[in-house]
Write a protein that holds these residues in place. Sequence first.
Motif, PDB file in Angstrom:
ATOM      1  N   ASN A   6      -2.876   1.626  -5.771  1.00 29.38           N
ATOM      2  CA  ASN A   6      -3.071   0.190  -5.530  1.00 29.38           C
ATOM      3  C   ASN A   6      -4.439  -0.262  -6.038  1.00 29.38           C
ATOM      4  O   ASN A   6      -4.567  -1.304  -6.679  1.00 29.38           O
ATOM      5  CB  ASN A   6      -3.001  -0.128  -4.028  1.00 29.38           C
ATOM      6  CG  ASN A   6      -1.687   0.266  -3.411  1.00 29.38           C
ATOM      7  OD1 ASN A   6      -1.603   1.260  -2.699  1.00 29.38           O
ATOM      8  ND2 ASN A   6      -0.654  -0.513  -3.680  1.00 29.38           N
ATOM      9  N   PRO A  27      -3.320   8.142  -1.693  1.00 28.79           N
ATOM     10  CA  PRO A  27      -2.326   7.579  -2.608  1.00 28.79           C
ATOM     11  C   PRO A  27      -2.585   6.097  -2.901  1.00 28.79           C
ATOM     12  O   PRO A  27      -2.041   5.562  -3.875  1.00 28.79           O
ATOM     13  CB  PRO A  27      -0.991   7.734  -1.865  1.00 28.79           C
ATOM     14  CG  PRO A  27      -1.274   8.309  -0.557  1.00 28.79           C
ATOM     15  CD  PRO A  27      -2.714   8.568  -0.414  1.00 28.79           C
ATOM     16  N   THR A  28      -3.438   5.457  -2.088  1.00 31.94           N
ATOM     17  CA  THR A  28      -3.707   4.034  -2.362  1.00 31.94           C
ATOM     18  C   THR A  28      -4.603   3.847  -3.586  1.00 31.94           C
ATOM     19  O   THR A  28      -4.880   2.709  -3.980  1.00 31.94           O
ATOM     20  CB  THR A  28      -4.331   3.311  -1.146  1.00 31.94           C
ATOM     21  OG1 THR A  28      -5.630   3.833  -0.882  1.00 31.94           O
ATOM     22  CG2 THR A  28      -3.454   3.437   0.085  1.00 31.94           C
ATOM     23  N   GLN A  49       6.471   6.457  -1.709  1.00 26.58           N
ATOM     24  CA  GLN A  49       6.781   5.698  -0.503  1.00 26.58           C
ATOM     25  C   GLN A  49       5.791   4.571  -0.308  1.00 26.58           C
ATOM     26  O   GLN A  49       4.571   4.772  -0.345  1.00 26.58           O
ATOM     27  CB  GLN A  49       6.761   6.568   0.758  1.00 26.58           C
ATOM     28  CG  GLN A  49       7.046   5.726   2.007  1.00 26.58           C
ATOM     29  CD  GLN A  49       7.207   6.502   3.276  1.00 26.58           C
ATOM     30  OE1 GLN A  49       7.393   7.713   3.271  1.00 26.58           O
ATOM     31  NE2 GLN A  49       7.158   5.791   4.390  1.00 26.58           N
ATOM     32  N   SER A  50       6.315   3.364  -0.081  1.00 26.30           N
ATOM     33  CA  SER A  50       5.500   2.262   0.408  1.00 26.30           C
ATOM     34  C   SER A  50       6.266   1.674   1.591  1.00 26.30           C
ATOM     35  O   SER A  50       7.481   1.497   1.511  1.00 26.30           O
ATOM     36  CB  SER A  50       5.286   1.207  -0.681  1.00 26.30           C
ATOM     37  OG  SER A  50       6.511   0.651  -1.074  1.00 26.30           O
ATOM     38  N   ASP A  74       0.832  -1.206   0.000  1.00 20.35           N
ATOM     39  CA  ASP A  74       0.000   0.000   0.000  1.00 20.35           C
ATOM     40  C   ASP A  74       0.865   1.255   0.000  1.00 20.35           C
ATOM     41  O   ASP A  74       1.809   1.382   0.785  1.00 20.35           O
ATOM     42  CB  ASP A  74      -0.964  -0.008   1.194  1.00 20.35           C
ATOM     43  CG  ASP A  74      -2.081  -1.022   0.987  1.00 20.35           C
ATOM     44  OD1 ASP A  74      -2.476  -1.684   1.960  1.00 20.35           O
ATOM     45  OD2 ASP A  74      -2.558  -1.146  -0.159  1.00 20.35           O
ATOM     46  N   ILE A  75       0.519   2.179  -0.872  1.00 21.55           N
ATOM     47  CA  ILE A  75       1.309   3.401  -1.042  1.00 21.55           C
ATOM     48  C   ILE A  75       0.990   4.380   0.086  1.00 21.55           C
ATOM     49  O   ILE A  75      -0.182   4.662   0.366  1.00 21.55           O
ATOM     50  CB  ILE A  75       1.011   4.059  -2.410  1.00 21.55           C
ATOM     51  CG1 ILE A  75       1.240   3.055  -3.554  1.00 21.55           C
ATOM     52  CG2 ILE A  75       1.864   5.303  -2.625  1.00 21.55           C
ATOM     53  CD1 ILE A  75       2.648   2.498  -3.646  1.00 21.55           C
ATOM     54  N   VAL A  76       2.037   4.896   0.707  1.00 24.22           N
ATOM     55  CA  VAL A  76       1.878   5.824   1.826  1.00 24.22           C
ATOM     56  C   VAL A  76       1.829   7.268   1.323  1.00 24.22           C
ATOM     57  O   VAL A  76       1.038   8.077   1.806  1.00 24.22           O
ATOM     58  CB  VAL A  76       3.047   5.664   2.827  1.00 24.22           C
ATOM     59  CG1 VAL A  76       2.963   6.683   3.954  1.00 24.22           C
ATOM     60  CG2 VAL A  76       3.081   4.246   3.395  1.00 24.22           C
ATOM     61  N   PHE A  77       2.684   7.586   0.344  1.00 23.70           N
ATOM     62  CA  PHE A  77       2.767   8.974  -0.114  1.00 23.70           C
ATOM     63  C   PHE A  77       3.401   9.012  -1.488  1.00 23.70           C
ATOM     64  O   PHE A  77       4.246   8.188  -1.812  1.00 23.70           O
ATOM     65  CB  PHE A  77       3.595   9.801   0.877  1.00 23.70           C
ATOM     66  CG  PHE A  77       3.589  11.283   0.591  1.00 23.70           C
ATOM     67  CD1 PHE A  77       4.727  11.939   0.150  1.00 23.70           C
ATOM     68  CD2 PHE A  77       2.421  12.023   0.755  1.00 23.70           C
ATOM     69  CE1 PHE A  77       4.709  13.299  -0.117  1.00 23.70           C
ATOM     70  CE2 PHE A  77       2.392  13.379   0.492  1.00 23.70           C
ATOM     71  CZ  PHE A  77       3.540  14.028   0.056  1.00 23.70           C
TER      72      PHE A  77
END
Lengths: 354, 146
Positions: free
Chosen positions: B97, B93-94, B66-67, B43-46
């Motif tokens: 995903n 940002p998810t 960032q992941s 999962d993408i954080v930023f």
Amino acid sequence: MGVWRLLKETERPLTTAEGLSIDDTLSQSVDRLNSPPILHLYKFVPSAIVGRYQDIEAALRLQRLEELKMEYNRRSTGGGTVIMGPTVLALGFGINVDHKGLGAGIRGVFQVMSQALIRGLGHLGIQAVFRPKNDLEVLGRKIAGLSAAMDSKKGILFHTSLLVDFDLNLLSEVMNTPLIKFKDKGYSCFSQRLTTVNMERKDPVSVEEVMDAVMKGFEEVFQVRFQTSSFTEEEWNLSLKLKEERYQNPQWIFSHRHPRVRMGIGRLKTAAGLLEVYLSLAGAVIESIFITGDFFTTTEDLNKIESALKYTRCEEEQLVNALNSIWKDDIIYNLTPELLVEAIMLAKENQVRL
Amino acid sequence: MANIFGYEMPDGLYYNEEHSWAKVEGNKVRVGMTDFFQREAGDIVFVDLPEEGDEVSQGEVCGKIQSRKWIGKLVAPVSGEVSEINEDLEDDPTLINKDPYGQGWILVIEASDLDSELKNLMQGEAVAAFIEKEIKKAEEEKAKAK
């Protein structure tokens, strides 16, 4: 046998600006200046360092840090807050992404790096394991955190903070977490989840002895020999430029380029007992989670659950899938993944900005 | 939609070896990250993006993603000027995903040398060969780790 470079600082702890700018230079050097991989082993002055995309004002109690005369800064790698000082080993490692022996993909790369550290800890009589989502643990307690970044085309920078000795009270003093209102709970939550080199040994060792063990671990896993080295003039100039642009620059330190942070607490009475979830969200993703209450489980299993949830999208289906990947019967006695997710979603509903 | 070894890699898109996709829209190119990337990364954080008006060059780092504790790079598939960024990624940002080829698009580039630079990107069978190579590398590493 390949020869890699070793920068080992034992004369004095480094300021955050010094240490972080040297580390950023490592990945530039292995990319643009054709350097072999470089390992930097050192200590920081007492300090708190947030990850690249963390909200520093939400993560840290800045005023308290200033009262304690501790530095604070922002590193270029991912992950969360680390509290550094003379009893914590700081490690920066620069390697080219095409280097033979480096694992494939993000997971592979962290796996290989963790093997070097695990081998090093083995030389100190400590059996550590790699927990996916980038930590090293001993019997379920975190002993080191790993983070990484590709700041240049081909250069990877790894950071590790390895706890040799640590004052757990300090975490509650300087970090903002959902546990902040519950100081005693904060201490016991951290003490259940963290360990140090010297807690795992009968006889204490110094940070310098840990440096030697870690270096040996790297040599064995990568089948190389380290040669003590120092920066070239070009590398020093690059490091000074990075120090000025980033680590002495308020625009970098207080950067607003980060996800929104929200924290919340969820409480649920279940057949398993009371569940309390302390949740910190970075945007849509769980940044940190503490699960407490009066249920039956082991420290190791609880940490396994929290690790599985960390960095997971905070949506029901994703959370249930993450838990199902590690769940076993009675991992928490009488609890189902769905009930735990219910408590987490309650914490999410209650989220506020600190 | 082409499914290559279980990964969705739509036909009609161009791809680079840094796991970004490029969709030609006239003289503009819409850019995102592939299904292979988002499943590998987690999962993408930023997402740290360039700004509208910034110049980007093919093959050069133009942003960061960032992941977990990894900060990876967004590499521009073509050169040009950034004409649009996906502001929805700031709140979520998810999306990268959940919908990597739809709502998870990242930016649009007004291309400066499209015809020539498209030849440097992958399509069709070359994509399948690339994904197969990446999967094989990952499996070799898993086997070594056991």
